[in-house]
Design a protein around this motif. Sequence first.
Motif, PDB file in Angstrom:
ATOM      1  N   ILE A  38       0.863  -1.173   0.000  1.00 15.49           N
ATOM      2  CA  ILE A  38       0.000   0.000   0.000  1.00 15.49           C
ATOM      3  C   ILE A  38       0.903   1.228   0.000  1.00 15.49           C
TER       4      ILE A  38
ATOM      5  N   ARG B 238       2.340   4.856   1.028  1.00 13.45           N
ATOM      6  CA  ARG B 238       2.521   5.415   2.368  1.00 13.45           C
ATOM      7  C   ARG B 238       1.363   6.338   2.753  1.00 13.45           C
TER       8      ARG B 238
ATOM      9  N   LEU C 142      -1.670   4.248   3.701  1.00 17.15           N
ATOM     10  CA  LEU C 142      -1.478   3.581   4.993  1.00 17.15           C
ATOM     11  C   LEU C 142      -1.595   4.592   6.130  1.00 17.15           C
TER      12      LEU C 142
ATOM     13  N   LEU D  23       6.560   5.154   8.831  1.00 14.49           N
ATOM     14  CA  LEU D  23       6.201   4.616   7.524  1.00 14.49           C
ATOM     15  C   LEU D  23       7.278   5.003   6.519  1.00 14.49           C
TER      16      LEU D  23
ATOM     17  N   LEU E 133       6.012  -0.593   7.607  1.00 16.72           N
ATOM     18  CA  LEU E 133       5.405  -0.093   8.833  1.00 16.72           C
ATOM     19  C   LEU E 133       6.256  -0.558  10.009  1.00 16.72           C
TER      20      LEU E 133
ATOM     21  N   LEU F 278      -4.225  -5.002   9.672  1.00 19.39           N
ATOM     22  CA  LEU F 278      -3.989  -4.331   8.391  1.00 19.39           C
ATOM     23  C   LEU F 278      -3.855  -5.342   7.257  1.00 19.39           C
TER      24      LEU F 278
ATOM     25  N   LEU G 264      -3.716  -6.548   2.350  1.00 16.53           N
ATOM     26  CA  LEU G 264      -2.443  -5.879   2.091  1.00 16.53           C
ATOM     27  C   LEU G 264      -1.280  -6.821   2.389  1.00 16.53           C
TER      28      LEU G 264
END
Length: 348
Positions: free
Chosen positions: A227, A229, A232, A301, A310, A337, A342
């Motif tokens: 994903i 940044r 996220l 991130l 992450l 998440l 993801l």
Amino acid sequence: MSGALGVTLRTMSTWNKHYHWKTKNATPWTKEYFRKKLVGASSSSVQIDSLTNFEGDVELGNRKGKLITIYDCSFTLEWSGKTAGGDDVKGQVQFPEVSHEVADEEREYPFEASLTSTASDESRKLCDVVRKELVPGLLPHFHAFRAELIAENAKDLGHEDSPANGSSSASSGTSTPAAGTGASSAAAAASSSSSSSTTTAAASASKTAAAKSVSTTKVDVSTDLSIRREDLWGLLTEPGRIPMWTRAPAQFTLNPGSHFSLFNNNVTGSIVSVDAPSKLVQKWRPPQWEPGHHGTLTTSLVENESSTTLSLALEGVPIEEEARTRDALDRFYVAGLKGLGLGTGSLV
């Protein structure tokens, strides 16, 4: 109260309380439940058309007053949509594991979204909408399944308590994560303890905290997610998107000094500093830590070529809570998440 096999305690009617074992096959009810809840759901320009390939078994039973839910099934959802140019697009969402083990371990239900029609840039965009918008909107029905199963079928096993009360208890006991321990364990312990034992435990904890200072350590957890940044960052900080992976309402304002609450108030604290979209520092604590003691959680991130890293660094963790806190960050942040689809791979 739920256990390793999804055991939920309920009050039994007098005539049936000592019955050794009684079961009900709830597989047909389950298939119809998901068909009614999921088929017809839509988001933007895509919708769910049908439920197919339902396989597995769902059983509700009791043993000496314990209501038990055991289920393991899979199914496919057929979806369709139209591109901006008016072309029809079709695809599938496969749910390979809808089981009591996923619920007991408080993991997100895994799924795989794919195209069945000709692939193109526009059709792939629609598939992304399915993955990032449509499916997250369906997941609350998965989380509510066990409570609905009990509420609608427990009466057939002689249970006389209120379906509304049973539904509420089952939902909070299986889908609300807590840091350090599962919120299911915390909620179950709270609901099953008498007032006297709760008072005794609180007094004991208070005396222990007063008798010694807190020795702390640091817990680091990291993962790569497919994903961007900025996206996220939005999932982690926007109150309307946080419930997509925490499965609970969030109170969150991205201003230094503001207080926040996650996982049904099982994680609380305040915002220390914000450097969007790369770094967030928070004062952070679960309820079982010594009163007044907070850790400092730094969320970082870093966007790579094909993923975003992450990193969660939690300082000030009581040494005796290190293992449970590490497990909580893995299960409720990282797994939550990843439950949105993801994994690692190309950025979405």
